[in-house]
Motif scaffolding. Structure first.
Motif, PDB file in Angstrom:
ATOM      1  N   LEU A 148       0.826  -1.196   0.000  1.00 26.76           N
ATOM      2  CA  LEU A 148       0.000   0.000   0.000  1.00 26.76           C
ATOM      3  C   LEU A 148       0.861   1.247   0.000  1.00 26.76           C
ATOM      4  O   LEU A 148       1.900   1.296   0.653  1.00 26.76           O
ATOM      5  N   ILE A 149       0.421   2.266  -0.749  1.00 29.63           N
ATOM      6  CA  ILE A 149       1.079   3.560  -0.670  1.00 29.63           C
ATOM      7  C   ILE A 149       0.879   4.079   0.746  1.00 29.63           C
ATOM      8  O   ILE A 149      -0.237   4.069   1.255  1.00 29.63           O
ATOM      9  N   PRO A 150       1.933   4.502   1.428  1.00 30.86           N
ATOM     10  CA  PRO A 150       1.749   5.026   2.775  1.00 30.86           C
ATOM     11  C   PRO A 150       0.701   6.130   2.783  1.00 30.86           C
ATOM     12  O   PRO A 150       0.620   6.934   1.866  1.00 30.86           O
ATOM     13  N   LEU A 151      -0.091   6.140   3.813  1.00 31.76           N
ATOM     14  CA  LEU A 151      -1.176   7.107   3.896  1.00 31.76           C
ATOM     15  C   LEU A 151      -0.667   8.530   3.798  1.00 31.76           C
ATOM     16  O   LEU A 151      -1.261   9.377   3.135  1.00 31.76           O
ATOM     17  N   PHE A 152       0.453   8.807   4.424  1.00 31.13           N
ATOM     18  CA  PHE A 152       0.963  10.173   4.407  1.00 31.13           C
ATOM     19  C   PHE A 152       1.386  10.592   2.997  1.00 31.13           C
ATOM     20  O   PHE A 152       1.293  11.758   2.643  1.00 31.13           O
ATOM     21  N   SER A 174      -6.734  -3.156  -5.739  1.00 29.36           N
ATOM     22  CA  SER A 174      -6.146  -3.263  -4.405  1.00 29.36           C
ATOM     23  C   SER A 174      -6.813  -4.364  -3.598  1.00 29.36           C
ATOM     24  O   SER A 174      -6.151  -5.112  -2.875  1.00 29.36           O
ATOM     25  N   ASP A 175      -8.125  -4.521  -3.741  1.00 30.32           N
ATOM     26  CA  ASP A 175      -8.854  -5.546  -2.992  1.00 30.32           C
ATOM     27  C   ASP A 175      -8.499  -6.960  -3.448  1.00 30.32           C
ATOM     28  O   ASP A 175      -8.690  -7.926  -2.702  1.00 30.32           O
ATOM     29  N   LEU A 176      -7.987  -7.088  -4.681  1.00 32.14           N
ATOM     30  CA  LEU A 176      -7.625  -8.405  -5.196  1.00 32.14           C
ATOM     31  C   LEU A 176      -6.253  -8.871  -4.722  1.00 32.14           C
ATOM     32  O   LEU A 176      -5.924 -10.051  -4.802  1.00 32.14           O
ATOM     33  N   ILE A 177      -5.441  -7.936  -4.259  1.00 30.93           N
ATOM     34  CA  ILE A 177      -4.089  -8.270  -3.837  1.00 30.93           C
ATOM     35  C   ILE A 177      -4.141  -8.864  -2.434  1.00 30.93           C
ATOM     36  O   ILE A 177      -4.724  -8.264  -1.521  1.00 30.93           O
ATOM     37  N   PRO A 178      -3.556 -10.038  -2.227  1.00 33.43           N
ATOM     38  CA  PRO A 178      -3.584 -10.656  -0.895  1.00 33.43           C
ATOM     39  C   PRO A 178      -3.022  -9.718   0.169  1.00 33.43           C
ATOM     40  O   PRO A 178      -2.049  -9.014  -0.068  1.00 33.43           O
ATOM     41  N   GLN A 179      -3.657  -9.737   1.311  1.00 38.14           N
ATOM     42  CA  GLN A 179      -3.299  -8.821   2.391  1.00 38.14           C
ATOM     43  C   GLN A 179      -2.792  -9.594   3.596  1.00 38.14           C
ATOM     44  O   GLN A 179      -3.265 -10.683   3.895  1.00 38.14           O
ATOM     45  N   LYS A 180      -1.811  -9.020   4.260  1.00 44.78           N
ATOM     46  CA  LYS A 180      -1.257  -9.642   5.451  1.00 44.78           C
ATOM     47  C   LYS A 180      -2.333  -9.754   6.525  1.00 44.78           C
ATOM     48  O   LYS A 180      -3.172  -8.870   6.680  1.00 44.78           O
ATOM     49  N   ASP A 181      -2.318 -10.864   7.240  1.00 42.91           N
ATOM     50  CA  ASP A 181      -3.313 -11.095   8.279  1.00 42.91           C
ATOM     51  C   ASP A 181      -3.355  -9.931   9.253  1.00 42.91           C
ATOM     52  O   ASP A 181      -2.326  -9.431   9.712  1.00 42.91           O
ATOM     53  N   GLU A 182      -4.594  -9.508   9.551  1.00 46.27           N
ATOM     54  CA  GLU A 182      -4.868  -8.476  10.553  1.00 46.27           C
ATOM     55  C   GLU A 182      -4.380  -7.090  10.140  1.00 46.27           C
ATOM     56  O   GLU A 182      -4.441  -6.153  10.923  1.00 46.27           O
ATOM     57  N   GLU A 183      -3.897  -6.930   8.897  1.00 44.42           N
ATOM     58  CA  GLU A 183      -3.496  -5.607   8.438  1.00 44.42           C
ATOM     59  C   GLU A 183      -4.728  -4.874   7.918  1.00 44.42           C
ATOM     60  O   GLU A 183      -5.527  -5.424   7.162  1.00 44.42           O
ATOM     61  N   ALA A 184      -4.889  -3.625   8.323  1.00 48.00           N
ATOM     62  CA  ALA A 184      -6.050  -2.836   7.890  1.00 48.00           C
ATOM     63  C   ALA A 184      -5.968  -2.579   6.395  1.00 48.00           C
ATOM     64  O   ALA A 184      -4.895  -2.316   5.856  1.00 48.00           O
ATOM     65  N   SER A 185      -7.115  -2.653   5.723  1.00 47.96           N
ATOM     66  CA  SER A 185      -7.155  -2.346   4.300  1.00 47.96           C
ATOM     67  C   SER A 185      -6.945  -0.849   4.104  1.00 47.96           C
ATOM     68  O   SER A 185      -7.009  -0.057   5.048  1.00 47.96           O
ATOM     69  N   PHE A 186      -6.673  -0.471   2.868  1.00 46.41           N
ATOM     70  CA  PHE A 186      -6.457   0.939   2.573  1.00 46.41           C
ATOM     71  C   PHE A 186      -7.678   1.775   2.972  1.00 46.41           C
ATOM     72  O   PHE A 186      -7.557   2.837   3.572  1.00 46.41           O
ATOM     73  N   SER A 187      -8.870   1.251   2.639  1.00 46.40           N
ATOM     74  CA  SER A 187     -10.101   1.966   2.982  1.00 46.40           C
ATOM     75  C   SER A 187     -10.264   2.081   4.494  1.00 46.40           C
ATOM     76  O   SER A 187     -10.653   3.142   5.012  1.00 46.40           O
ATOM     77  N   GLU A 188      -9.954   1.004   5.217  1.00 43.57           N
ATOM     78  CA  GLU A 188     -10.068   1.038   6.670  1.00 43.57           C
ATOM     79  C   GLU A 188      -9.071   2.020   7.281  1.00 43.57           C
ATOM     80  O   GLU A 188      -9.365   2.688   8.278  1.00 43.57           O
ATOM     81  N   LYS A 189      -7.872   2.106   6.698  1.00 40.00           N
ATOM     82  CA  LYS A 189      -6.895   3.081   7.181  1.00 40.00           C
ATOM     83  C   LYS A 189      -7.442   4.497   7.078  1.00 40.00           C
ATOM     84  O   LYS A 189      -7.282   5.319   7.983  1.00 40.00           O
ATOM     85  N   LEU A 190      -8.081   4.777   5.936  1.00 42.28           N
ATOM     86  CA  LEU A 190      -8.642   6.109   5.751  1.00 42.28           C
ATOM     87  C   LEU A 190      -9.749   6.382   6.768  1.00 42.28           C
ATOM     88  O   LEU A 190      -9.825   7.460   7.357  1.00 42.28           O
TER      89      LEU A 190
END
Length: 406
Positions: A4-8, A168-184
């Motif tokens: 993910l692109i860092p939020l900042f 982005s939703d199709l790319i496997p995500q690390k367990d318990e890592e917040a999704s980009f949308s959840e980060k926002l």
């Protein structure tokens, strides 16, 4: 793992890219927002895929700068060259959509070390992005002469955001890592200090270190100080480049550009007129051969599975491959994926540590090659090959030509 692109970086990317937008507050009310509210309004817009919010985030003079640069570029560019490029892109986008089934069955793509279902999943959002761009307000000089960044981002920008989120939703995500949308959604922005037209805010996002950012008020809107300090310099640089885009320079590029477009359009015409899947892919295969060759090599160098495919010995573990430890097996036959599988199994039995090996099969015309690493001793490795006869071993080039057992 999802990258993910860092939020900042998202928050302050407006400092480096002129054409951005977001949603949330209308432009006229954005001037009443505080420094924390300004950032949150932009985040909410991005999260809702309403990209006009980033446009509203910019001061009015900054918006005018973006539009005027687009208009100036349109006045300098050659219509035949510019419009022709987008018209070719539109033909390509149409083929990618209408001939999806044929393309996904192409043997070159089938031989890539990527699960076919993964390619299919990524296909629609990727082609939607291409289609949105080539059919947007950027697609002709007449449209570009009246370009409006806010309108562009509230239409095409929203389409791009929607499909980027889908990818982005199709790319496997690390367990318990917040999704980009959840980060926002979970990001907190608070005011640390505020005095007059300057302020410091604190941004806290899940999984990232808290960051303090200096904000300043420009034309009634709170923006990052870094953006305000660098905006004029960036705009001056762009205008200087536009000034150097003389009619002579445009004309000098025109002949070569049109010749390239003609060649591409001739190929597209053949694909468009193909009457069968076989005829279509006979035209397509030579075109994508270099891409088919490059993609697995890139994956091998990165040492990562492509498109979120499961890690396996065949695809390699997550570590870079040393070019000095890669050996190439060359088989002068075109092998299907089914025919490649037993060879891969035999290769796994020939290496010292099958859990750490990378094996990348590729097709080159009527030849099939396998890139294997790590292999320290090429000649010793050749002696272990059981699926065929090593007809030629070149230790210097680190290649082994193998004649398959009949």
């Amino acid at each position: 793992m999802k990258k993910l692109i860092p939020l900042f970086a998202l928050l302050f990317i407006v400092g480096t890219l002129p054409l951005l937008s977001g949603c949330g507050k209308p432009a006229e009310t954005a001037q009443n927002l505080g420094p924390d509210e300004s950032i949150l309004a932009m985040l909410n817009g991005v999260n809702n895929q309403e990209m006009e919010a980033v446009w509203n985030f910019l001061p009015a003079s900054y918006q005018q700068d973006v539009n005027s640069i687009a208009h100036d570029f349109a006045s300098k560019m050659d219509p035949e060259m510019y419009n022709g490029t987008f018209e070719t892109g539109q033909r390509l986008a149409k083929i990618l959509k209408e001939k999806k089934e044929y393309i996904l069955k192409n043997q070159m793509l089938q031989n890539l070390p990527v699960p076919p279902e993964k390619v299919s999943e990524f296909w629609d959002p990727t082609t939607n992005i291409i289609s949105a761009l080539v059919n947007s307000d950027l697609s002709s000089l007449d449209k570009l002469k009246s370009f409006d960044g806010g309108k562009f981002l509230s239409t095409t920008g929203n389409q791009l955001a929607k499909n980027l989120v889908a990818i982005s939703d199709l790319i496997p995500q690390k367990d318990e890592e917040a999704s980009f949308s959840e980060k926002l959604k979970q990001t907190k922005v608070t005011v640390v200090t505020s005095e007059g037209d300057t302020a410091t805010i604190k941004i806290e996002a899940p999984g990232e270190e808290p960051k303090e950012e200096q904000m300043v008020k420009v034309e009634g809107k709170w923006i990052p100080k870094n953006l305000a300090d660098n905006w004029q310099t960036k705009m001056d640089d762009v205008r200087k480049q536009l000034a150097e885009l003389t009619p002579e320079k445009v004309t000098a590029q025109k002949e070569q550009t049109l010749a390239g477009l003609k060649q591409v359009n001739e190929t597209l015409a053949k694909l468009e007129s193909a009457k069968s899947e076989e005829e279509f892919n006979n035209t397509l295969s030579p075109i994508i051969a270099p891409v088919a060759m490059f993609a697995p090599m890139l994956m091998m160098q990165l040492g990562q599975p492509m498109m979120g495919g499961p890690a396996s010995p065949t695809l390699g573990e997550n570590k870079p491959a040393d070019p000095n430890e890669i050996v190439t097996i060359v088989i002068e036959q075109k092998l299907t994926s089914t025919e490649q599988d037993p060879i891969i199994e035999q290769i796994l039995l020939s290496v010292d540590d099958s859990d750490q090996v990378n094996i990348v099969p590729m097709a080159e015309g009527e030849t099939t090659i396998f890139k294997i690493s790590p292999v320290a001793d090429v000649e010793a490795f050749a002696k272990k090959i059981k699926f065929g006869k090593p007809a030629k071993v070149d230790a210097k080039k680190r290649s082994i030509t193998v004649e398959l057992d009949k």
